[in-house]
Every structure is written in structure tokens, then in C-alpha cells.
Design a protein around this motif. Sequence first.
Motif, PDB file in Angstrom:
ATOM      1  N   PRO A   1       0.786  -1.236   0.000  1.00 53.91           N
ATOM      2  CA  PRO A   1       0.000   0.000   0.000  1.00 53.91           C
ATOM      3  C   PRO A   1       0.819   1.289   0.000  1.00 53.91           C
ATOM      4  CG  PRO A   1       0.139  -0.855   2.208  1.00 53.91           C
ATOM      5  CD  PRO A   1       0.915  -1.807   1.355  1.00 53.91           C
ATOM      6  N   GLU A   2       2.059   1.224  -0.409  1.00 55.84           N
ATOM      7  CA  GLU A   2       2.867   2.431  -0.518  1.00 55.84           C
ATOM      8  C   GLU A   2       2.909   2.898  -1.969  1.00 55.84           C
ATOM      9  OE1 GLU A   2       6.731   1.844   1.122  1.00 55.84           O
ATOM     10  OE2 GLU A   2       5.991   0.974   2.991  1.00 55.84           O
ATOM     11  N   ILE A   3       3.264   4.168  -2.160  1.00 58.95           N
ATOM     12  CA  ILE A   3       3.550   4.695  -3.489  1.00 58.95           C
ATOM     13  C   ILE A   3       5.015   5.111  -3.478  1.00 58.95           C
ATOM     14  CG2 ILE A   3       3.047   6.491  -5.189  1.00 58.95           C
ATOM     15  CD1 ILE A   3       0.193   6.556  -4.156  1.00 58.95           C
ATOM     16  N   LEU A   4       5.833   4.349  -4.183  1.00 61.11           N
ATOM     17  CA  LEU A   4       7.273   4.549  -4.142  1.00 61.11           C
ATOM     18  C   LEU A   4       7.741   5.402  -5.315  1.00 61.11           C
ATOM     19  CD1 LEU A   4       8.434   0.933  -3.204  1.00 61.11           C
ATOM     20  CD2 LEU A   4       7.884   2.841  -1.679  1.00 61.11           C
ATOM     21  N   GLU A   5       8.701   6.246  -5.046  1.00 64.42           N
ATOM     22  CA  GLU A   5       9.239   7.120  -6.090  1.00 64.42           C
ATOM     23  C   GLU A   5      10.013   6.303  -7.110  1.00 64.42           C
ATOM     24  OE1 GLU A   5      11.891  11.229  -6.530  1.00 64.42           O
ATOM     25  OE2 GLU A   5      11.288  10.472  -4.562  1.00 64.42           O
ATOM     26  N   ARG A   6       9.823   6.650  -8.379  1.00 72.10           N
ATOM     27  CA  ARG A   6      10.561   6.001  -9.458  1.00 72.10           C
ATOM     28  C   ARG A   6      11.241   7.065 -10.304  1.00 72.10           C
ATOM     29  NH1 ARG A   6       7.548   1.904 -13.043  1.00 72.10           N
ATOM     30  NH2 ARG A   6       9.544   0.798 -13.000  1.00 72.10           N
ATOM     31  N   ASP A   7      12.137   6.628 -11.153  1.00 69.28           N
ATOM     32  CA  ASP A   7      12.842   7.539 -12.051  1.00 69.28           C
ATOM     33  C   ASP A   7      11.843   8.300 -12.921  1.00 69.28           C
ATOM     34  OD1 ASP A   7      14.292   8.217 -14.727  1.00 69.28           O
ATOM     35  OD2 ASP A   7      15.921   7.720 -13.351  1.00 69.28           O
ATOM     36  N   GLU A   8      12.116   9.548 -13.181  1.00 75.14           N
ATOM     37  CA  GLU A   8      11.230  10.405 -13.984  1.00 75.14           C
ATOM     38  C   GLU A   8      11.000   9.833 -15.380  1.00 75.14           C
ATOM     39  OE1 GLU A   8       8.688  13.630 -14.480  1.00 75.14           O
ATOM     40  OE2 GLU A   8       9.716  12.938 -12.669  1.00 75.14           O
ATOM     41  N   ALA A   9      11.918   9.004 -15.839  1.00 75.86           N
ATOM     42  CA  ALA A   9      11.782   8.427 -17.182  1.00 75.86           C
ATOM     43  C   ALA A   9      10.538   7.556 -17.311  1.00 75.86           C
ATOM     44  CB  ALA A   9      13.026   7.611 -17.514  1.00 75.86           C
ATOM     45  N   TYR A  10      10.022   7.055 -16.183  1.00 78.86           N
ATOM     46  CA  TYR A  10       8.834   6.195 -16.225  1.00 78.86           C
ATOM     47  C   TYR A  10       7.536   7.010 -16.301  1.00 78.86           C
ATOM     48  CZ  TYR A  10      11.886   2.333 -14.868  1.00 78.86           C
ATOM     49  OH  TYR A  10      12.872   1.386 -14.832  1.00 78.86           O
ATOM     50  N   ALA A  11       7.610   8.296 -16.074  1.00 79.42           N
ATOM     51  CA  ALA A  11       6.400   9.122 -16.021  1.00 79.42           C
ATOM     52  C   ALA A  11       5.801   9.301 -17.414  1.00 79.42           C
ATOM     53  CB  ALA A  11       6.713  10.481 -15.412  1.00 79.42           C
ATOM     54  N   TYR A  12       4.497   9.395 -17.462  1.00 73.64           N
ATOM     55  CA  TYR A  12       3.802   9.644 -18.727  1.00 73.64           C
ATOM     56  C   TYR A  12       4.013  11.097 -19.144  1.00 73.64           C
ATOM     57  CZ  TYR A  12      -0.036  10.214 -22.051  1.00 73.64           C
ATOM     58  OH  TYR A  12      -0.782  10.496 -23.165  1.00 73.64           O
ATOM     59  N   ASP A  13       4.423  11.320 -20.383  1.00 78.63           N
ATOM     60  CA  ASP A  13       4.690  12.658 -20.908  1.00 78.63           C
ATOM     61  C   ASP A  13       3.629  13.019 -21.944  1.00 78.63           C
ATOM     62  OD1 ASP A  13       5.602  15.034 -21.907  1.00 78.63           O
ATOM     63  OD2 ASP A  13       7.436  14.203 -22.801  1.00 78.63           O
ATOM     64  N   PRO A  14       2.635  13.842 -21.575  1.00 80.32           N
ATOM     65  CA  PRO A  14       1.565  14.172 -22.533  1.00 80.32           C
ATOM     66  C   PRO A  14       2.032  15.042 -23.692  1.00 80.32           C
ATOM     67  CG  PRO A  14       1.346  15.498 -20.553  1.00 80.32           C
ATOM     68  CD  PRO A  14       2.443  14.510 -20.280  1.00 80.32           C
ATOM     69  N   PHE A  15       3.253  15.593 -23.595  1.00 78.09           N
ATOM     70  CA  PHE A  15       3.750  16.461 -24.658  1.00 78.09           C
ATOM     71  C   PHE A  15       4.551  15.703 -25.717  1.00 78.09           C
ATOM     72  CE2 PHE A  15       3.427  19.151 -20.828  1.00 78.09           C
ATOM     73  CZ  PHE A  15       2.455  20.026 -21.286  1.00 78.09           C
ATOM     74  N   ALA A  16       4.829  14.440 -25.469  1.00 79.82           N
ATOM     75  CA  ALA A  16       5.550  13.644 -26.465  1.00 79.82           C
ATOM     76  C   ALA A  16       4.670  13.483 -27.704  1.00 79.82           C
ATOM     77  CB  ALA A  16       5.916  12.289 -25.880  1.00 79.82           C
ATOM     78  N   PRO A  17       5.231  13.673 -28.901  1.00 78.44           N
ATOM     79  CA  PRO A  17       4.414  13.608 -30.128  1.00 78.44           C
ATOM     80  C   PRO A  17       3.622  12.315 -30.272  1.00 78.44           C
ATOM     81  CG  PRO A  17       6.587  14.497 -30.605  1.00 78.44           C
ATOM     82  CD  PRO A  17       6.627  14.047 -29.182  1.00 78.44           C
ATOM     83  N   ALA A  18       4.207  11.194 -29.882  1.00 82.85           N
ATOM     84  CA  ALA A  18       3.512   9.917 -30.037  1.00 82.85           C
ATOM     85  C   ALA A  18       2.361   9.754 -29.053  1.00 82.85           C
ATOM     86  CB  ALA A  18       4.502   8.773 -29.867  1.00 82.85           C
ATOM     87  N   ARG A  19       2.258  10.680 -28.078  1.00 80.10           N
ATOM     88  CA  ARG A  19       1.214  10.547 -27.054  1.00 80.10           C
ATOM     89  C   ARG A  19       0.228  11.714 -27.095  1.00 80.10           C
ATOM     90  NH1 ARG A  19       5.490   8.860 -22.252  1.00 80.10           N
ATOM     91  NH2 ARG A  19       6.239   6.978 -23.281  1.00 80.10           N
ATOM     92  N   ALA A  20       0.202  12.415 -28.193  1.00 79.51           N
ATOM     93  CA  ALA A  20      -0.606  13.626 -28.278  1.00 79.51           C
ATOM     94  C   ALA A  20      -2.040  13.365 -28.716  1.00 79.51           C
ATOM     95  CB  ALA A  20       0.052  14.616 -29.236  1.00 79.51           C
ATOM     96  N   MET A  21      -2.350  12.127 -29.139  1.00 80.15           N
ATOM     97  CA  MET A  21      -3.692  11.855 -29.652  1.00 80.15           C
ATOM     98  C   MET A  21      -4.274  10.626 -28.954  1.00 80.15           C
ATOM     99  SD  MET A  21      -4.960  11.071 -33.563  1.00 80.15           S
ATOM    100  CE  MET A  21      -4.502  12.720 -34.093  1.00 80.15           C
ATOM    101  N   LEU A  22      -5.522  10.753 -28.540  1.00 81.52           N
ATOM    102  CA  LEU A  22      -6.255   9.650 -27.934  1.00 81.52           C
ATOM    103  C   LEU A  22      -7.553   9.465 -28.702  1.00 81.52           C
ATOM    104  CD1 LEU A  22      -5.920  10.669 -24.164  1.00 81.52           C
ATOM    105  CD2 LEU A  22      -4.455   9.090 -25.418  1.00 81.52           C
ATOM    106  N   THR A  23      -7.786   8.277 -29.258  1.00 81.42           N
ATOM    107  CA  THR A  23      -9.016   8.007 -30.004  1.00 81.42           C
ATOM    108  C   THR A  23      -9.686   6.752 -29.455  1.00 81.42           C
ATOM    109  OG1 THR A  23      -7.872   6.696 -31.690  1.00 81.42           O
ATOM    110  CG2 THR A  23      -8.073   9.066 -32.091  1.00 81.42           C
ATOM    111  N   PHE A  24     -11.003   6.672 -29.666  1.00 88.00           N
ATOM    112  CA  PHE A  24     -11.782   5.553 -29.129  1.00 88.00           C
ATOM    113  C   PHE A  24     -12.820   5.126 -30.153  1.00 88.00           C
ATOM    114  CE2 PHE A  24     -10.609   8.508 -25.761  1.00 88.00           C
ATOM    115  CZ  PHE A  24      -9.864   7.689 -24.921  1.00 88.00           C
ATOM    116  N   GLU A  25     -13.114   3.833 -30.173  1.00 86.81           N
ATOM    117  CA  GLU A  25     -14.164   3.322 -31.060  1.00 86.81           C
ATOM    118  C   GLU A  25     -14.720   2.033 -30.469  1.00 86.81           C
ATOM    119  OE1 GLU A  25     -11.846   1.120 -34.575  1.00 86.81           O
ATOM    120  OE2 GLU A  25     -11.030   3.119 -34.155  1.00 86.81           O
ATOM    121  N   ARG A  26     -15.887   1.636 -30.973  1.00 85.08           N
ATOM    122  CA  ARG A  26     -16.498   0.396 -30.501  1.00 85.08           C
ATOM    123  C   ARG A  26     -15.866  -0.800 -31.218  1.00 85.08           C
ATOM    124  NH1 ARG A  26     -20.963   1.025 -27.442  1.00 85.08           N
ATOM    125  NH2 ARG A  26     -21.987   3.059 -27.476  1.00 85.08           N
ATOM    126  N   PRO A  27     -15.756  -1.941 -30.538  1.00 85.44           N
ATOM    127  CA  PRO A  27     -15.254  -3.144 -31.221  1.00 85.44           C
ATOM    128  C   PRO A  27     -16.277  -3.678 -32.211  1.00 85.44           C
ATOM    129  CG  PRO A  27     -15.926  -3.664 -28.971  1.00 85.44           C
ATOM    130  CD  PRO A  27     -16.022  -2.169 -29.105  1.00 85.44           C
TER     131      PRO A  27
END
Length: 413
Positions: free
Chosen positions: A293-319
Motif C-alpha cells: 500500500p505504498e507509493i514509491l518514487e521512481r525515475d522520472e523516465a517512467y512518467a507519462y509525458d503528454p507532450f511527447a508527439p507519439a502521445r498527443a492523440m487519444l481516439t476511441f471506437e467500438r469493437p
Amino acid sequence: MQSVLPLSYETPVSKSQSLSILGSTGSIGRQTLAVAKECSYQVQALSCNKNIDLLIRQIEDFQPRLVSVGDAATAAELKERLQTLSLTAKAPEIMYGREGNCAVASCSGVDTVVAAIVGFAGLEAVLEAIGLGRKIALANKETLVAAGELVMSEARRCGASIIPVDSEHSAIWQCLLGRPLNSWKRIFLSCSGGPFRGYSREELATVQVKDALKHPTWDMGAKITIDSATLMNKGLEIIEAYHLFATPVEDIDVVIHPQSLIHSMLSFKDGSVLAVLGSPDMKQPIHQALAFPEILERDEAYAYDPFAPARAMLTFERPDEAAFPSLRLAREAVHGGGLLPLAYNSANEAANLLFRRGRISFVTIFDIVAKVLDDFHNLSSVRMASYDDMISVHEQIMLAVFGSYASEFKQSL
């Protein structure tokens, strides 16, 4: 549900310190060991099937006290090879088969068992760990699919905790933490759509194994990669969520999200929706299951970066459930009840293997699962079964499928 799946950071669950890993040479097992090295967890026991080249490297790196492999011949080879090495610690005890897996799960001094054996084969060892009241980091979804009622009831009885490692179920669990009970309405399990998103049934009929193994976003083992291509993986996850979160299948949706950045979403009664974002990397849910039940600090490299070009778009559709009937079949198995979810899993295991070995077409996987659910519909009347009963039914279904398409495969059971 509260006593099995922790729903608060105040829940009395110990942070992991000493691990047993069932399936250490597979994708989840390897990533768990990477997290263990990063966070300085002790590794007491490891199991694998036949990949002793990798297992030997893991023994050298982590110095476990016990290891288990698939059979006696592999155990003898491992023992012989270890004798030629200059290990820095005492060589581990070597076991094999079902007994060995159960010994890894029950190894003394272990507080957490990471269950990462693929398929029905992982169930017995998980039940062994549950019987000891241990914390289970569950990556083997088939455990709950095939034996959800037994697993959850035994976990409640023995005081075991089950924390999901599947990225989708881990995300739902994180969204639930600290929230009032009965405050949420609907689960949305994320799905990349696999390599054949947008294909029609006719187009799926001609796809090849090599194409099905090219997952667009995740790097996984062969069996689960094929399951992702057929969306059987999502069918299994619907059944897993049904048991883990004690919710009707009507309240579990699958949403196609090709970017695989949102791992799942949970809607609440007030109209809000929570989601967990992150790269398609299993180390994060593994880390969270072990650290809880702890939240342990990890290297910043693991953090989600919303400004990265590959992560700038989120799309959704039905199967497309006409082309991919896996989801409908999973719901039918749950509605049927009894051991029909086990039948769904067993039929899929057999069909997945037949496809990978080039014995059936891609769409025949769906046909096999549908036929097994119809042929074994009487299993719906079995409300509670022992492990021995379940393995008997599992083998009966596998034999029936192999008998229709590749009788020589019967010898592998």
C-alpha cells in the motif's frame, strides 16, 4: 470483495519484500525481475517451463533458494549445467512439474507470489499460495476465468489478497482506491484492437500467424499476442473483471483505443470518469502491485509525458463484434455460469495453439470456442468444483478440440 481486493491504502496489506515468481522466463516474469532489481526485492523462488538458458542467468543474478522447471529431464539438465558454474551463492534446490510450481508458490519466507504462468497451468500454484494467505500479484487472468468462484471464495477464507497485474484491471483497481463502495457505474476495458483492427470476417479468414504476432503496441508472448489479435484476450478480461470487481458483465464495456495509452476507465454515478494513462509497459502495474500500500518514487523516465508527439492523440471506437465474436462468447459463458467460463478458456487455449502450429485458420478459433460452449453447455449446472474436477474438464475439452483437428496434439496433455 474487500477482503480479497484491497480498496484503500489503509487496507492491512504488507508491502512486498520477498518474492516467488511463477513463470519467470516469460514476458511478465522478466519484467517483474527488472522491477525487483530496481526496487531491491528479494527473489526466493522461480519457476519456468523449459527456457533454462534464461533461468540460469536469472539464478546467477538473483540467487533464489528454489527453482522449478517443466519436467524431470529439464531439471536434470539444469542441475548438470549449474554444477559447471561458479555461483556466488549456494545452488538452488531444483524441482519440476506441478509439485515444483506448488513448492515455488509456498516457498518459506515469501510474502508475495507473482502469478505469471500462461494458461490454466498456473491455477494450481495460485491456489497453493492463496491457501497460505499470501499476497498474490495476479498476471495469469485464466486463474479467475477458469475458477473465479473457487479462487475468490478461498482467498476470502484464507485471508489472501489478490492485486491485478493486468494493465487494464490494475487501472480499474487504481481508479477504485479510496472511493466509496457502490459509487461507480461502468468499467471500460481498453483494447488496442490488435493488428487486424478494421478487418472483416472475410479478410480475417486469410491472415497468417506471422501477421497475428505483430502486435501494434505491446510486446508480449506468443499465446497472449494471438489472444490480443482475436480479442479473446478481452473476452478473458471481461470474465476476470466480473469476478475481481464483483460486477455484472452488462456493466463491463470494451473500448478500442489504438494508442494503448489509457489502460482503462471507470465511470461513476455522478457522471465523472477516471482513467489511468501510461506507456504500454507492464513494469508500472507490476511495480504498483508490489509496492502497495505504498507509493514509491521512481525515475522520472517512467512518467507519462503528454507532450511527447507519439502521445498527443487519444481516439476511441467500438469493437466490431460481428468480425470478432470473442466478446459476445465471453458474455455468454458468464451468463451460462458454472464451468462454462472454464470451457471458454480451455477451448481458446487449444484453438490458439492449433492456429500457432498452422493447423487451423484464424477465424476457426472463434468457431471452436462457440462449438465447445454449445457442446459442453451442461457444464453450466456445475456451481462449485474442486481443482481436480476442473483440470479433468479442461483436459477433456482440450482432447475434444485436438481430436477434431490434430489428434497427435493429445500426447501433449
